[in-house]
Design an enzyme around this catalytic site. Structure first.
Site, PDB file in Angstrom:
ATOM      1  N   ASP A  14       0.840  -1.147   0.058  1.00 33.39           N
ATOM      2  CA  ASP A  14       0.031   0.164  -0.038  1.00 33.39           C
ATOM      3  C   ASP A  14       0.769   1.219   0.092  1.00 33.39           C
ATOM      4  OD1 ASP A  14      -2.491   1.651   0.260  1.00 33.39           O
ATOM      5  OD2 ASP A  14      -1.809   1.875   2.710  1.00 33.39           O
ATOM      6  N   SER A  15       0.377   2.356  -0.247  1.00 31.24           N
ATOM      7  CA  SER A  15       1.000   3.731  -0.196  1.00 31.24           C
ATOM      8  C   SER A  15       1.458   3.972   1.368  1.00 31.24           C
ATOM      9  CB  SER A  15      -0.023   4.934  -0.570  1.00 31.24           C
ATOM     10  OG  SER A  15      -1.085   4.833   0.313  1.00 31.24           O
ATOM     11  N   TYR A  46      -0.412   8.343  -2.302  1.00 30.35           N
ATOM     12  CA  TYR A  46      -0.565   8.024  -3.735  1.00 30.35           C
ATOM     13  C   TYR A  46      -1.790   8.719  -4.525  1.00 30.35           C
ATOM     14  CZ  TYR A  46       3.016   4.050  -3.730  1.00 30.35           C
ATOM     15  OH  TYR A  46       3.888   3.328  -3.704  1.00 30.35           O
ATOM     16  N   GLY A  47      -2.714   9.079  -3.665  1.00 31.00           N
ATOM     17  CA  GLY A  47      -4.012   9.547  -4.451  1.00 31.00           C
ATOM     18  C   GLY A  47      -3.910  10.712  -5.181  1.00 31.00           C
ATOM     19  N   CYS A  77      -4.068  -1.228  -2.187  1.00 35.54           N
ATOM     20  CA  CYS A  77      -4.240   0.231  -2.065  1.00 35.54           C
ATOM     21  C   CYS A  77      -4.971   0.491  -3.456  1.00 35.54           C
ATOM     22  CB  CYS A  77      -2.843   0.865  -2.333  1.00 35.54           C
ATOM     23  SG  CYS A  77      -2.811   2.620  -2.642  1.00 35.54           S
ATOM     24  N   CYS A 189     -11.067   3.170  -0.863  1.00 35.36           N
ATOM     25  CA  CYS A 189      -9.979   3.664  -0.201  1.00 35.36           C
ATOM     26  C   CYS A 189      -9.750   2.943   1.102  1.00 35.36           C
ATOM     27  CB  CYS A 189      -9.957   5.174   0.052  1.00 35.36           C
ATOM     28  SG  CYS A 189      -8.752   5.945   0.851  1.00 35.36           S
ATOM     29  N   THR A 190      -8.425   2.620   1.151  1.00 30.29           N
ATOM     30  CA  THR A 190      -8.000   2.032   2.376  1.00 30.29           C
ATOM     31  C   THR A 190      -8.349   2.334   3.776  1.00 30.29           C
ATOM     32  OG1 THR A 190      -6.025   3.045   2.241  1.00 30.29           O
ATOM     33  CG2 THR A 190      -5.932   0.807   1.407  1.00 30.29           C
ATOM     34  N   HIS A 191      -8.553   3.761   3.770  1.00 30.76           N
ATOM     35  CA  HIS A 191      -8.942   4.509   5.006  1.00 30.76           C
ATOM     36  C   HIS A 191     -10.241   4.428   5.351  1.00 30.76           C
ATOM     37  CE1 HIS A 191      -4.895   5.941   4.363  1.00 30.76           C
ATOM     38  NE2 HIS A 191      -4.662   6.682   5.211  1.00 30.76           N
TER      39      HIS A 191
HETATM   40  N1  DGL Z   1      -3.996   3.900   0.042  1.00 29.32           N
HETATM   41  C1  DGL Z   1      -4.596   5.026  -0.702  1.00 29.32           C
HETATM   42  C2  DGL Z   1      -5.797   4.474  -1.303  1.00 29.32           C
HETATM   43  O1  DGL Z   1      -6.196   3.368  -1.094  1.00 29.32           O
HETATM   44  C3  DGL Z   1      -5.003   5.964   0.390  1.00 29.32           C
HETATM   45  C4  DGL Z   1      -3.990   6.947   0.799  1.00 29.32           C
HETATM   46  C5  DGL Z   1      -3.351   7.653  -0.530  1.00 29.32           C
HETATM   47  O2  DGL Z   1      -3.764   8.412  -0.996  1.00 29.32           O
HETATM   48  O3  DGL Z   1      -2.062   7.224  -0.529  1.00 29.32           O
HETATM   49  O4  DGL Z   1      -6.067   4.940  -2.409  1.00 29.32           O
END
Ligand code: DGL
Length: 270
Positions: A14-15, A46-47, A77, A189-191
């Site tokens: 993941d990022s 990464y977004g 991610c 999104c992971t969050h």
């Molecule tokens: N992990 C990213 C995603 O799921 C969210 C955080 C980021 O922007 O890196 O898109």
């Protein structure tokens, strides 16, 4: 495909630390698997990165996970999946199985939500890539997909968890006309699984809110079973690496994994 053994690890990347929500679902369903997690905290988020930058990061990380002898690599991610899934698959070729966080969800939608009005929230990269729309249109099952980039959410969740301050940000984003009258909302999104209940509350439980993590974990389990690669024994080992280590990443892991874990620095970019 090169012959693998069941004891080889699953590599997850993941990022940053958000991919721990997906990892948690995988560990819950596959407790015997050996896990190597890599969070690219050097390049977070990464977004907002360009597609080509995310592709370059993802290929290098996949290479590192291959060196760790992973039998399966999970792109945990959504932004990296949107930008780099096809390229990583091509790069890894027959050296490991590659799975992502989007295809299992597309399959689920096809089975459970044909003819529905579906909403999606994610980073700018995920939404602007249009990858969900392209895949859903190919299903030909009369699904209307409305997507909204909710850029500030991931950073706000890292800072505040699911506290009240998040509700005002949600009010701003979720009141957007594109997300009106939805049957289903996908958390791309992971969050966002961290604030699933806040989102359900906003929609007064009238919209089904889907966290794809369990669906992804189930797909991984089925794939390993199909290839006779499920690790049968005991509790698997776990290593959690980040490309840049800070105390706040370390403290944040509890939010995403629901237990304390030991983050180790892996200097991939030095
Ligand atoms: N992990 C990213 C995603 O799921 C969210 C955080 C980021 O922007 O890196 O898109």
């Amino acid at each position: 495909m090169i012959k693998h053994s069941a004891t080889q690890p699953i590599g997850i990347f993941d990022s940053g630390i958000g991919g721990l929500t997906v990892t948690r679902a995988i560990v819950n369903q596959l407790p015997s698997e050996n896990i190597i997690y890599f969070g690219d905290t050097t390049h977070l988020p990464y977004g907002d990165k360009s597609t080509s930058a995310i592709q370059a990061y993802s290929v290098k990380i996949a290479d590192m996970l291959l060196q760790q002898q992973c039998k399966l690599i999970v792109i945990a991610c959504y932004s990296a999946t949107s930008a780099a899934y096809e390229l990583v698959k091509e790069y890894v070729a027959d050296k490991a199985i590659v799975m992502d966080v989007i295809d299992p969800m597309i399959h689920y939608i096809q089975t459970h939500h044909a003819h529905h009005r579906i909403g999606l929230i994610g980073t700018r990269q995920t939404v602007n890539s249009n990858v969900y729309k392209k895949k859903i249109d190919k299903l030909n099952c009369d699904i209307q997909l409305n997507s909204l980039a909710t850029n500030l959410l991931a950073a706000a969740i890292e800072e505040f968890g699911n506290k009240k301050v998040i509700d005002s940000l949600l009010e701003e984003y979720l009141s957007h006309s594109t997300l009106k009258d939805l049957d289903v909302l996908i958390l791309a999104c992971t969050h966002y699984p961290i604030i699933k209940e806040n989102i359900e509350r906003y929609f007064k439980n009238k919209t089904k809110v889907i966290d794809p993590s369990d669906i992804v974990a189930q797909a991984i389990k089925s794939r390993l079973a199909k290839d006779h690669l499920l690790n049968p024994d005991g509790v698997g080992s776990k290593h959690f690496y980040v490309s840049d280590y800070t105390e706040s990443f370390s403290a944040g892991t509890k939010t995403f994994f629901a237990e304390d874990i030991n983050l180790e620095h892996y200097p991939l970019w030095d």
